[in-house]
Design a protein around this motif. Sequence first.
Motif, short mmCIF file in Angstrom:
data_model
loop_
_atom_site.label_atom_id
_atom_site.label_comp_id
_atom_site.label_asym_id
_atom_site.label_seq_id
_atom_site.Cartn_x
_atom_site.Cartn_y
_atom_site.Cartn_z
N ASP A 54 6.30 21.95 26.08
CA ASP A 54 5.21 22.91 26.23
C ASP A 54 5.50 23.93 27.34
O ASP A 54 5.20 25.12 27.19
CB ASP A 54 3.89 22.20 26.50
CG ASP A 54 3.40 21.40 25.30
OD1 ASP A 54 3.76 21.78 24.16
OD2 ASP A 54 2.69 20.39 25.50
N ASP A 55 6.09 23.45 28.44
CA ASP A 55 6.41 24.37 29.54
C ASP A 55 7.47 25.39 29.14
O ASP A 55 7.37 26.57 29.45
CB ASP A 55 6.90 23.57 30.76
CG ASP A 55 5.80 22.70 31.35
OD1 ASP A 55 4.60 23.01 31.14
OD2 ASP A 55 6.14 21.70 32.01
N ILE A 56 8.48 24.91 28.43
CA ILE A 56 9.55 25.81 27.99
C ILE A 56 9.01 26.81 26.98
O ILE A 56 9.34 28.00 27.02
CB ILE A 56 10.72 25.00 27.40
CG1 ILE A 56 11.38 24.18 28.50
CG2 ILE A 56 11.74 25.91 26.73
CD1 ILE A 56 12.42 23.21 28.02
N TYR A 57 8.16 26.36 26.09
CA TYR A 57 7.58 27.24 25.08
C TYR A 57 6.74 28.34 25.73
O TYR A 57 6.88 29.52 25.39
CB TYR A 57 6.73 26.40 24.12
CG TYR A 57 6.21 27.18 22.94
CD1 TYR A 57 7.04 27.49 21.88
CD2 TYR A 57 4.89 27.59 22.90
CE1 TYR A 57 6.57 28.21 20.80
CE2 TYR A 57 4.40 28.30 21.81
CZ TYR A 57 5.25 28.61 20.77
OH TYR A 57 4.78 29.31 19.71
N LYS A 58 5.90 27.97 26.69
CA LYS A 58 5.07 28.96 27.39
C LYS A 58 5.94 29.93 28.19
O LYS A 58 5.68 31.14 28.22
CB LYS A 58 4.08 28.27 28.31
CG LYS A 58 2.97 27.54 27.57
CD LYS A 58 2.07 26.81 28.54
CE LYS A 58 1.07 25.94 27.79
NZ LYS A 58 0.25 25.12 28.71
N ALA A 59 6.98 29.43 28.81
CA ALA A 59 7.88 30.30 29.59
C ALA A 59 8.61 31.28 28.68
O ALA A 59 8.79 32.46 29.03
CB ALA A 59 8.88 29.45 30.37
#
Length: 130
Positions: A54-59
């Motif tokens: 999720d963090d990578i996707y948002k970034a």
Amino acid sequence: MRSRTFQILVYCVTVCFTLHSLFGCSSSKATSAYLDNYKDEPYVDTAGFVGHKDDIYKAAIGALQSKGYLITASDTATGRITAELNRISILPEDRKDTEEKAKSGAEGSNVIVAILGIILVVGIIAISIY
């Protein structure tokens, strides 16, 4: 009855048009020289990252949006993002093409070639009718 002058004119235009088509339509090195800067750059359309999904996707979405991209489709389950460049300004490559065309006066030569093409077609039709 065919006019000899008309036949000579049609043949001359045909030869000129053929010569222009063969030798006048080649690109020059100057028009694509600015692309040499990118020649050694690797082309990557996918990338992998280590971290929480999720963090990578948002970034990734934030990075694309900060660069001026418009997210057209995204799938959080697979992590796939499709985006289009959404800019009002002209890209440097397109600006360079526009400047080169303005310097070379390509529009004028295109008009001449179009006129010669029309004359050629009309001449060929006229010769075949008579």
